[in-house]
Design a protein around this motif. Structure first.
Motif, PDB file in Angstrom:
ATOM      1  N   ILE A 139       0.847  -1.182   0.000  1.00  0.00           N
ATOM      2  CA  ILE A 139       0.000   0.000   0.000  1.00  0.00           C
ATOM      3  C   ILE A 139       0.890   1.242   0.000  1.00  0.00           C
ATOM      4  CG2 ILE A 139      -0.208   0.022   2.533  1.00  0.00           C
ATOM      5  CD1 ILE A 139      -3.156   0.954   2.082  1.00  0.00           C
ATOM      6  N   GLY A 140       0.469   2.257  -0.753  1.00  0.00           N
ATOM      7  CA  GLY A 140       1.237   3.499  -0.839  1.00  0.00           C
ATOM      8  C   GLY A 140       0.315   4.682  -1.053  1.00  0.00           C
ATOM      9  N   ILE A 141       0.822   5.879  -0.762  1.00  0.00           N
ATOM     10  CA  ILE A 141       0.033   7.112  -0.854  1.00  0.00           C
ATOM     11  C   ILE A 141       0.827   8.136  -1.666  1.00  0.00           C
ATOM     12  CG2 ILE A 141      -1.325   8.799   0.447  1.00  0.00           C
ATOM     13  CD1 ILE A 141      -1.943   5.892   1.193  1.00  0.00           C
ATOM     14  N   VAL A 194      -3.095   0.241  -3.892  1.00  0.00           N
ATOM     15  CA  VAL A 194      -3.146  -1.054  -3.215  1.00  0.00           C
ATOM     16  C   VAL A 194      -2.794  -2.153  -4.212  1.00  0.00           C
ATOM     17  CG1 VAL A 194      -4.517  -2.666  -1.847  1.00  0.00           C
ATOM     18  CG2 VAL A 194      -4.949  -0.193  -1.675  1.00  0.00           C
ATOM     19  N   VAL A 195      -1.762  -2.914  -3.912  1.00  0.00           N
ATOM     20  CA  VAL A 195      -1.394  -4.056  -4.749  1.00  0.00           C
ATOM     21  C   VAL A 195      -2.389  -5.177  -4.502  1.00  0.00           C
ATOM     22  CG1 VAL A 195       0.334  -5.833  -5.166  1.00  0.00           C
ATOM     23  CG2 VAL A 195       1.057  -3.468  -4.778  1.00  0.00           C
ATOM     24  N   GLU A 196      -2.982  -5.682  -5.574  1.00  0.00           N
ATOM     25  CA  GLU A 196      -3.883  -6.829  -5.497  1.00  0.00           C
ATOM     26  C   GLU A 196      -3.111  -8.063  -5.942  1.00  0.00           C
ATOM     27  OE1 GLU A 196      -6.017  -9.545  -4.918  1.00  0.00           O
ATOM     28  OE2 GLU A 196      -7.022  -7.692  -4.295  1.00  0.00           O
ATOM     29  N   GLY A 197      -2.683  -8.855  -4.961  1.00  0.00           N
ATOM     30  CA  GLY A 197      -1.789  -9.968  -5.233  1.00  0.00           C
ATOM     31  C   GLY A 197      -2.423 -11.108  -6.008  1.00  0.00           C
ATOM     32  N   LEU A 198      -3.719 -11.310  -5.858  1.00  0.00           N
ATOM     33  CA  LEU A 198      -4.363 -12.428  -6.536  1.00  0.00           C
ATOM     34  C   LEU A 198      -4.472 -12.194  -8.034  1.00  0.00           C
ATOM     35  CD1 LEU A 198      -5.735 -15.171  -6.243  1.00  0.00           C
ATOM     36  CD2 LEU A 198      -7.907 -13.981  -5.877  1.00  0.00           C
ATOM     37  N   TYR A 199      -4.739 -10.943  -8.438  1.00  0.00           N
ATOM     38  CA  TYR A 199      -4.960 -10.645  -9.853  1.00  0.00           C
ATOM     39  C   TYR A 199      -3.796  -9.895 -10.500  1.00  0.00           C
ATOM     40  CZ  TYR A 199      -9.661 -11.967  -8.488  1.00  0.00           C
ATOM     41  OH  TYR A 199     -10.749 -12.654  -7.993  1.00  0.00           O
ATOM     42  N   ASP A 200      -2.714  -9.670  -9.747  1.00  0.00           N
ATOM     43  CA  ASP A 200      -1.510  -9.031 -10.291  1.00  0.00           C
ATOM     44  C   ASP A 200      -1.814  -7.676 -10.915  1.00  0.00           C
ATOM     45  OD1 ASP A 200       0.507 -11.080  -9.725  1.00  0.00           O
ATOM     46  OD2 ASP A 200      -0.617 -12.321 -11.135  1.00  0.00           O
ATOM     47  N   ILE A 201      -2.452  -6.830 -10.132  1.00  0.00           N
ATOM     48  CA  ILE A 201      -2.786  -5.478 -10.562  1.00  0.00           C
ATOM     49  C   ILE A 201      -2.545  -4.524  -9.399  1.00  0.00           C
ATOM     50  CG2 ILE A 201      -4.504  -6.123 -12.318  1.00  0.00           C
ATOM     51  CD1 ILE A 201      -6.681  -5.686 -10.222  1.00  0.00           C
ATOM     52  N   VAL A 202      -2.605  -3.235  -9.704  1.00  0.00           N
ATOM     53  CA  VAL A 202      -2.573  -2.204  -8.673  1.00  0.00           C
ATOM     54  C   VAL A 202      -3.850  -1.382  -8.807  1.00  0.00           C
ATOM     55  CG1 VAL A 202      -1.384  -0.182  -7.752  1.00  0.00           C
ATOM     56  CG2 VAL A 202      -0.047  -2.096  -8.681  1.00  0.00           C
ATOM     57  N   ASN A 203      -4.615  -1.305  -7.733  1.00  0.00           N
ATOM     58  CA  ASN A 203      -5.831  -0.494  -7.693  1.00  0.00           C
ATOM     59  C   ASN A 203      -5.521   0.865  -7.071  1.00  0.00           C
ATOM     60  OD1 ASN A 203      -7.887  -2.265  -8.761  1.00  0.00           O
ATOM     61  ND2 ASN A 203      -7.679  -3.481  -6.896  1.00  0.00           N
ATOM     62  N   ILE A 204      -6.114   1.910  -7.626  1.00  0.00           N
ATOM     63  CA  ILE A 204      -5.954   3.259  -7.091  1.00  0.00           C
ATOM     64  C   ILE A 204      -7.312   3.758  -6.609  1.00  0.00           C
ATOM     65  CG2 ILE A 204      -5.115   5.597  -7.517  1.00  0.00           C
ATOM     66  CD1 ILE A 204      -3.511   4.519  -9.855  1.00  0.00           C
ATOM     67  N   PHE A 205      -7.335   4.277  -5.374  1.00  0.00           N
ATOM     68  CA  PHE A 205      -8.550   4.787  -4.756  1.00  0.00           C
ATOM     69  C   PHE A 205      -8.342   6.235  -4.341  1.00  0.00           C
ATOM     70  CE2 PHE A 205      -8.138   0.271  -3.915  1.00  0.00           C
ATOM     71  CZ  PHE A 205      -9.388  -0.252  -4.219  1.00  0.00           C
ATOM     72  N   ASP A 206      -9.444   6.969  -4.200  1.00  0.00           N
ATOM     73  CA  ASP A 206      -9.324   8.288  -3.587  1.00  0.00           C
ATOM     74  C   ASP A 206      -9.344   8.127  -2.066  1.00  0.00           C
ATOM     75  OD1 ASP A 206     -11.995   7.985  -2.767  1.00  0.00           O
ATOM     76  OD2 ASP A 206     -12.798   9.383  -4.260  1.00  0.00           O
ATOM     77  N   GLY A 207      -9.246   9.236  -1.346  1.00  0.00           N
ATOM     78  CA  GLY A 207      -9.150   9.181   0.105  1.00  0.00           C
ATOM     79  C   GLY A 207     -10.369   8.610   0.803  1.00  0.00           C
ATOM     80  N   LYS A 208     -11.498   8.539   0.068  1.00  0.00           N
ATOM     81  CA  LYS A 208     -12.730   7.991   0.643  1.00  0.00           C
ATOM     82  C   LYS A 208     -12.950   6.530   0.247  1.00  0.00           C
ATOM     83  CE  LYS A 208     -15.057  12.483   0.857  1.00  0.00           C
ATOM     84  NZ  LYS A 208     -16.237  13.284   0.435  1.00  0.00           N
ATOM     85  N   GLY A 209     -11.999   5.979  -0.484  1.00  0.00           N
ATOM     86  CA  GLY A 209     -12.116   4.579  -0.874  1.00  0.00           C
ATOM     87  C   GLY A 209     -12.828   4.345  -2.184  1.00  0.00           C
ATOM     88  N   GLN A 210     -13.074   5.407  -2.947  1.00  0.00           N
ATOM     89  CA  GLN A 210     -13.706   5.257  -4.249  1.00  0.00           C
ATOM     90  C   GLN A 210     -12.667   4.809  -5.277  1.00  0.00           C
ATOM     91  OE1 GLN A 210     -17.033   5.728  -4.957  1.00  0.00           O
ATOM     92  NE2 GLN A 210     -16.635   5.030  -7.069  1.00  0.00           N
ATOM     93  N   TYR A 262       3.078   8.788 -11.596  1.00  0.00           N
ATOM     94  CA  TYR A 262       1.745   9.380 -11.583  1.00  0.00           C
ATOM     95  C   TYR A 262       1.801  10.718 -12.297  1.00  0.00           C
ATOM     96  CZ  TYR A 262      -2.318  11.966  -9.926  1.00  0.00           C
ATOM     97  OH  TYR A 262      -3.448  12.740  -9.865  1.00  0.00           O
ATOM     98  N   LEU A 263       0.925  10.913 -13.276  1.00  0.00           N
ATOM     99  CA  LEU A 263       0.894  12.126 -14.085  1.00  0.00           C
ATOM    100  C   LEU A 263      -0.208  13.039 -13.556  1.00  0.00           C
ATOM    101  CD1 LEU A 263       1.140  10.345 -17.559  1.00  0.00           C
ATOM    102  CD2 LEU A 263       3.028  11.308 -16.209  1.00  0.00           C
TER     103      LEU A 263
END
Length: 356
Positions: free
Chosen positions: A281-283, A291-307, A351-352
């Motif tokens: 996890i990183g900010i 958030v690294v999703e280890g099962l699907y080998d992806i990285v998900n990006i959320f806003d501060g509210k979890g969207q 991040y751009l």
């Protein structure tokens, strides 16, 4: 007769040495020529990778991959090449990274649990080094890495149940063992100068001052809010808020620096933004949560509210693809470092802020 035999033997030895030296020169020169003299149209120029892809405005760009010092322009001296040719190469290639971090001076630290070392890529000095533990105790299973505001490094060793602090010269100055069972993720909080250690088996965060004194803990096993269930990784933003990958609760939890619960988000599933096996996890500077999703080998990006905002990466061995991604770190310039464990490398993204 004996004198002639001695002279003949001496000449033969000198000739052998000369032949070896010439062979070394030819071998090293051919190695350099094979990579440097190859035109781009033969080597191939790979396309730039963006997420989301065109025609949408890009937010993430692939930058580079590190698996060895040469990938970031750190070259070996001629003497080093000769030594390695004669006595064998050292373990400079990343084998199985887990934790990754970087400081503001150009150093990238990678905890390699397979080689039991922390790789140090010093981009400013164009040097590579490694840390194998202390003079009394080598690493068994280095996992987490973080640096404090003075550039000192902290490493968690899950097998030895310790956290060790190293100065910039690589000398150990601190060993923490109090209360630890299986330390994993580490983060330094600049708002209170405390070191936060995530312990997987205690299901807790243990907070220490920089002398190794345990100040307080929070968490504890459970499924309720503020409770943790085999947490894996931790990150802290510029305001001191603490973010935790609560792995077996399939969520991210957010706390104040004193351990007071703020919020959580996430659920088990296979849709975009779901968290089946959250790991690193990183900010970033704008408060986006990676958030690294280890099962699907992806990285998900959320806003501060979890969207959920964006997903990048996919399963595979190519650029921008992962095979059991684990740790992640976002530096002050919003460069994103992902430990791509089974591919034996760290991939770097950017991040751009204003799109591509």
């Amino acid at each position: 007769m004996a004198k002639l035999l001695f002279l003949s033997t001496r000449v033969s030895c000198l000739n052998v040495i000369r032949l070896i030296f010439v062979y070394l020169l030819l071998a090293l020169a051919s190695g350099c020529a094979s990579s440097q003299g190859m035109p781009n149209e033969i080597r191939g120029v790979e396309p730039v990778l963006f997420w989301p892809p065109p025609p949408e405005d890009a937010k993430i760009q692939y930058i580079n991959t590190i698996s060895r010092p040469e990938d970031v322009g750190i070259t070996k001296s001629f003497f080093r090449k000769v030594v390695e040719f004669l006595f064998g190469k050292s373990d400079e290639r990343i084998q199985q990274p887990y934790g990754v971090t970087a400081d503001n001076t150009g150093r990238i630290y990678v905890a390699d649990s397979a080689l039991r070392v922390v790789h140090v890529f010093d981009l400013s000095a164009a040097k590579y080094s490694s840390i194998r533990g202390t003079s009394q105790q080598e690493f068994q299973f280095p996992v987490g890495v973080t640096v404090d505001q003075d550039g000192r490094l902290y490493v968690s060793d899950a097998e030895r149940q310790t956290v060790i602090g190293f100065d910039r010269g690589g000398s150990a100055f601190l060993t923490i063992v109090e209360g630890l069972q299986r330390p994993a993720g580490l983060a330094f909080n600049t708002t209170n100068n405390y070191l936060y250690v995530l312990d997987v088996l205690r299901h807790e965060v243990l907070v220490y001052d920089l002398k190794g004194k345990l100040m307080f803990t929070f968490g504890g096993r459970g499924t309720e809010k503020a409770r943790l269930n085999f947490p894996t990784n931790i990150a802290i933003d510029r305001e001191g808020r603490v973010y935790i990958s609560d792995a077996m609760n399939f969520r991210v939890q957010i706390f104040r620096s004193d351990g007071t619960f703020i919020s959580n988000f996430g659920r088990l599933g296979d849709a975009l933004g779901d968290l089946a096996r959250p790991k690193g996890i990183g900010i970033d500077s704008e408060g986006h949560i990676y958030v690294v999703e280890g099962l699907y080998d992806i990285v998900n990006i959320f806003d501060g509210k979890g969207q959920h905002l964006l997903t990048f990466g996919s399963a595979g061995v190519g650029r921008g693809e992962f095979w059991l991604a684990t740790g992640i770190f976002v530096d002050a310039k919003d460069r994103i470092y992902v430990a791509d464990s089974y591919n034996g490398r760290v991939q770097i993204f950017q991040y751009l802020h204003n799109g591509g």
